[in-house]
Design a protein around this motif. Structure first.
Motif, PDB file in Angstrom:
ATOM      1  N   GLU A   1       5.804  -2.580   4.618  1.00 29.53           N
ATOM      2  CA  GLU A   1       5.814  -1.388   3.759  1.00 29.53           C
ATOM      3  C   GLU A   1       6.907  -0.404   4.147  1.00 29.53           C
ATOM      4  OE1 GLU A   1       1.694  -0.462   4.215  1.00 29.53           O
ATOM      5  OE2 GLU A   1       1.126  -1.645   2.449  1.00 29.53           O
ATOM      6  N   PRO A   2       7.133  -0.144   5.460  1.00 29.63           N
ATOM      7  CA  PRO A   2       8.242   0.746   5.818  1.00 29.63           C
ATOM      8  C   PRO A   2       9.613   0.188   5.395  1.00 29.63           C
ATOM      9  CG  PRO A   2       6.697   0.588   7.643  1.00 29.63           C
ATOM     10  CD  PRO A   2       6.279  -0.435   6.628  1.00 29.63           C
ATOM     11  N   GLU A   3       9.791  -1.122   5.504  1.00 30.25           N
ATOM     12  CA  GLU A   3      11.055  -1.729   5.075  1.00 30.25           C
ATOM     13  C   GLU A   3      11.249  -1.570   3.568  1.00 30.25           C
ATOM     14  OE1 GLU A   3      11.668  -5.411   8.237  1.00 30.25           O
ATOM     15  OE2 GLU A   3      10.306  -5.693   6.553  1.00 30.25           O
ATOM     16  N   ILE A   4      10.175  -1.766   2.820  1.00 24.59           N
ATOM     17  CA  ILE A   4      10.241  -1.609   1.364  1.00 24.59           C
ATOM     18  C   ILE A   4      10.551  -0.160   1.016  1.00 24.59           C
ATOM     19  CG2 ILE A   4       8.940  -1.757  -0.803  1.00 24.59           C
ATOM     20  CD1 ILE A   4       7.295  -4.020   0.568  1.00 24.59           C
ATOM     21  N   ALA A   5       9.891   0.768   1.705  1.00 23.58           N
ATOM     22  CA  ALA A   5      10.114   2.195   1.454  1.00 23.58           C
ATOM     23  C   ALA A   5      11.583   2.546   1.669  1.00 23.58           C
ATOM     24  CB  ALA A   5       9.215   3.037   2.357  1.00 23.58           C
ATOM     25  N   LYS A   6      12.139   2.055   2.750  1.00 19.36           N
ATOM     26  CA  LYS A   6      13.548   2.336   3.057  1.00 19.36           C
ATOM     27  C   LYS A   6      14.455   1.703   2.005  1.00 19.36           C
ATOM     28  CE  LYS A   6      16.987   2.039   6.684  1.00 19.36           C
ATOM     29  NZ  LYS A   6      17.325   1.494   7.990  1.00 19.36           N
ATOM     30  N   THR A   7      14.165   0.470   1.636  1.00 23.03           N
ATOM     31  CA  THR A   7      14.991  -0.248   0.668  1.00 23.03           C
ATOM     32  C   THR A   7      14.973   0.421  -0.696  1.00 23.03           C
ATOM     33  OG1 THR A   7      14.610  -2.336   1.808  1.00 23.03           O
ATOM     34  CG2 THR A   7      15.332  -2.479  -0.472  1.00 23.03           C
ATOM     35  N   LEU A   8      13.781   0.837  -1.141  1.00 23.12           N
ATOM     36  CA  LEU A   8      13.651   1.427  -2.467  1.00 23.12           C
ATOM     37  C   LEU A   8      13.881   2.941  -2.473  1.00 23.12           C
ATOM     38  CD1 LEU A   8      10.563  -0.505  -3.891  1.00 23.12           C
ATOM     39  CD2 LEU A   8      12.990  -0.976  -4.239  1.00 23.12           C
ATOM     40  N   GLY A   9      13.997   3.534  -1.292  1.00 19.41           N
ATOM     41  CA  GLY A   9      14.227   4.971  -1.211  1.00 19.41           C
ATOM     42  C   GLY A   9      13.015   5.799  -1.618  1.00 19.41           C
ATOM     43  N   ILE A  10      11.819   5.299  -1.259  1.00 20.97           N
ATOM     44  CA  ILE A  10      10.576   5.996  -1.573  1.00 20.97           C
ATOM     45  C   ILE A  10       9.734   6.079  -0.302  1.00 20.97           C
ATOM     46  CG2 ILE A  10      10.564   5.352  -4.019  1.00 20.97           C
ATOM     47  CD1 ILE A  10       8.692   3.059  -3.385  1.00 20.97           C
ATOM     48  N   SER A  11       8.650   6.834  -0.334  1.00 21.25           N
ATOM     49  CA  SER A  11       7.807   6.973   0.853  1.00 21.25           C
ATOM     50  C   SER A  11       6.909   5.741   1.022  1.00 21.25           C
ATOM     51  CB  SER A  11       6.934   8.223   0.738  1.00 21.25           C
ATOM     52  OG  SER A  11       5.941   8.026  -0.248  1.00 21.25           O
ATOM     53  N   VAL A  12       6.386   5.573   2.231  1.00 20.52           N
ATOM     54  CA  VAL A  12       5.476   4.465   2.511  1.00 20.52           C
ATOM     55  C   VAL A  12       4.223   4.594   1.650  1.00 20.52           C
ATOM     56  CG1 VAL A  12       4.044   3.351   4.276  1.00 20.52           C
ATOM     57  CG2 VAL A  12       6.354   4.099   4.839  1.00 20.52           C
ATOM     58  N   GLY A  13       3.741   5.820   1.465  1.00 15.54           N
ATOM     59  CA  GLY A  13       2.572   6.036   0.612  1.00 15.54           C
ATOM     60  C   GLY A  13       2.828   5.601  -0.818  1.00 15.54           C
ATOM     61  N   THR A  14       4.024   5.873  -1.311  1.00 13.72           N
ATOM     62  CA  THR A  14       4.380   5.447  -2.665  1.00 13.72           C
ATOM     63  C   THR A  14       4.449   3.927  -2.740  1.00 13.72           C
ATOM     64  OG1 THR A  14       5.585   7.504  -3.030  1.00 13.72           O
ATOM     65  CG2 THR A  14       6.104   5.679  -4.503  1.00 13.72           C
ATOM     66  N   VAL A  15       4.946   3.289  -1.682  1.00 10.34           N
ATOM     67  CA  VAL A  15       4.972   1.819  -1.653  1.00 10.34           C
ATOM     68  C   VAL A  15       3.548   1.290  -1.748  1.00 10.34           C
ATOM     69  CG1 VAL A  15       5.446  -0.215  -0.236  1.00 10.34           C
ATOM     70  CG2 VAL A  15       7.128   1.628  -0.355  1.00 10.34           C
ATOM     71  N   LYS A  16       2.652   1.844  -0.946  1.00 14.99           N
ATOM     72  CA  LYS A  16       1.264   1.373  -0.941  1.00 14.99           C
ATOM     73  C   LYS A  16       0.621   1.527  -2.313  1.00 14.99           C
ATOM     74  CE  LYS A  16       0.405   2.278   3.951  1.00 14.99           C
ATOM     75  NZ  LYS A  16      -0.396   3.031   4.913  1.00 14.99           N
ATOM     76  N   SER A  17       0.786   2.689  -2.921  1.00 15.96           N
ATOM     77  CA  SER A  17       0.156   2.900  -4.227  1.00 15.96           C
ATOM     78  C   SER A  17       0.823   2.051  -5.306  1.00 15.96           C
ATOM     79  CB  SER A  17       0.168   4.382  -4.608  1.00 15.96           C
ATOM     80  OG  SER A  17       1.486   4.850  -4.759  1.00 15.96           O
ATOM     81  N   THR A  18       2.130   1.884  -5.217  1.00 15.73           N
ATOM     82  CA  THR A  18       2.846   1.064  -6.200  1.00 15.73           C
ATOM     83  C   THR A  18       2.409  -0.389  -6.112  1.00 15.73           C
ATOM     84  OG1 THR A  18       4.757   2.550  -6.140  1.00 15.73           O
ATOM     85  CG2 THR A  18       5.137   0.323  -6.977  1.00 15.73           C
ATOM     86  N   VAL A  19       2.323  -0.923  -4.901  1.00 14.13           N
ATOM     87  CA  VAL A  19       1.892  -2.311  -4.714  1.00 14.13           C
ATOM     88  C   VAL A  19       0.442  -2.475  -5.178  1.00 14.13           C
ATOM     89  CG1 VAL A  19       1.369  -4.091  -2.978  1.00 14.13           C
ATOM     90  CG2 VAL A  19       3.548  -2.872  -2.900  1.00 14.13           C
ATOM     91  N   SER A  20      -0.402  -1.516  -4.850  1.00 17.26           N
ATOM     92  CA  SER A  20      -1.806  -1.585  -5.254  1.00 17.26           C
ATOM     93  C   SER A  20      -1.941  -1.599  -6.779  1.00 17.26           C
ATOM     94  CB  SER A  20      -2.573  -0.399  -4.663  1.00 17.26           C
ATOM     95  OG  SER A  20      -3.895  -0.404  -5.121  1.00 17.26           O
ATOM     96  N   ARG A  21      -1.243  -0.682  -7.443  1.00 20.04           N
ATOM     97  CA  ARG A  21      -1.301  -0.636  -8.907  1.00 20.04           C
ATOM     98  C   ARG A  21      -0.700  -1.898  -9.523  1.00 20.04           C
ATOM     99  NH1 ARG A  21       1.048   4.273  -8.119  1.00 20.04           N
ATOM    100  NH2 ARG A  21       2.790   3.733  -9.460  1.00 20.04           N
ATOM    101  N   ALA A  22       0.376  -2.391  -8.941  1.00 20.55           N
ATOM    102  CA  ALA A  22       1.010  -3.603  -9.457  1.00 20.55           C
ATOM    103  C   ALA A  22       0.081  -4.801  -9.304  1.00 20.55           C
ATOM    104  CB  ALA A  22       2.337  -3.865  -8.738  1.00 20.55           C
ATOM    105  N   MET A  23      -0.586  -4.900  -8.169  1.00 24.57           N
ATOM    106  CA  MET A  23      -1.521  -6.016  -7.962  1.00 24.57           C
ATOM    107  C   MET A  23      -2.678  -5.937  -8.953  1.00 24.57           C
ATOM    108  SD  MET A  23      -0.340  -8.101  -5.791  1.00 24.57           S
ATOM    109  CE  MET A  23      -1.779  -9.091  -5.456  1.00 24.57           C
ATOM    110  N   ALA A  24      -3.162  -4.725  -9.230  1.00 24.78           N
ATOM    111  CA  ALA A  24      -4.240  -4.557 -10.212  1.00 24.78           C
ATOM    112  C   ALA A  24      -3.765  -5.014 -11.594  1.00 24.78           C
ATOM    113  CB  ALA A  24      -4.694  -3.102 -10.248  1.00 24.78           C
ATOM    114  N   LYS A  25      -2.543  -4.654 -11.955  1.00 21.17           N
ATOM    115  CA  LYS A  25      -1.992  -5.084 -13.252  1.00 21.17           C
ATOM    116  C   LYS A  25      -1.837  -6.605 -13.300  1.00 21.17           C
ATOM    117  CE  LYS A  25       0.458  -1.028 -14.836  1.00 21.17           C
ATOM    118  NZ  LYS A  25       1.446  -0.713 -15.851  1.00 21.17           N
TER     119      LYS A  25
END
Length: 165
Positions: free
Chosen positions: A132-156
């Motif tokens: 998650e920290p690597e993704i956050a750095k790569t996408l330029g977003i916070s770790v919390g945003t990565v977690k919520s984005t992945v969670s919402r994407a998995m639900a979809k």
């Protein structure tokens, strides 16, 4: 900087060997075969220019993947200004049957339907096995945003595939 003949040969060998796997990663990022080819070509062009500076040849895949993610993010940002909603739906592209299972095809379709940031987060997390920290750095977003984005994407994805939450 001009590449040496041995450097060109080494780069050519790398592309021949790793190209198919890198193209699959590019396809996961873009969701479209032609966009994936363009993305990979751009990333390989950047890699070629930096070839003599890349000392750790074992890290080449990571270098190319990072270049693909960065290029893809830049393209999203440009497209935000260029794309407008339309009353007409685009033509549905029919894929020829063969080789892939129905579940794989359904997953690919569900991935293509995700918003770009969600698709990128899923691809980086589950296809590229980034933290998650690597993704956050790569996408330029916070770790919390990565977690919520992945969670919402998995639900979809679960909903699109008819799987329980």
């Amino acid at each position: 900087m001009q590449q040496t003949t041995s450097g060109e040969d080494e780069f050519r060998e790398y592309v021949m060997t790793r190209g198919p796997a890198l193209l699959r990663a590019a396809h996961q990022l873009t969701g479209h075969p032609l966009d994936a080819e363009d993305l990979l070509q751009n990333a390989l062009a950047k890699t070629y220019l930096a070839w003599d500076r890349i000392e750790d040849r074992g890290a080449l895949d990571g270098y190319v993947r990072r270049a693909m993610v960065n290029i893809n993010i830049s393209q999203w940002r440009r497209r935000k200004l260029e794309e407008y909603p339309s009353d007409e739906l685009p033509e549905v592209v029919e894929h020829e049957p063969g080789g892939s299972s129905e579940v794989h095809e359904a997953l690919e379709q569900a991935l293509r339907e995700l918003p770009e940031r969600m698709r990128a987060a899923i691809v980086l997390r589950y296809y590229e096995d980034m933290t998650e920290p690597e993704i956050a750095k790569t996408l330029g977003i916070s770790v919390g945003t990565v977690k919520s984005t992945v969670s919402r994407a998995m639900a979809k994805l679960r909903a699109a595939l008819g799987l329980p939450s």
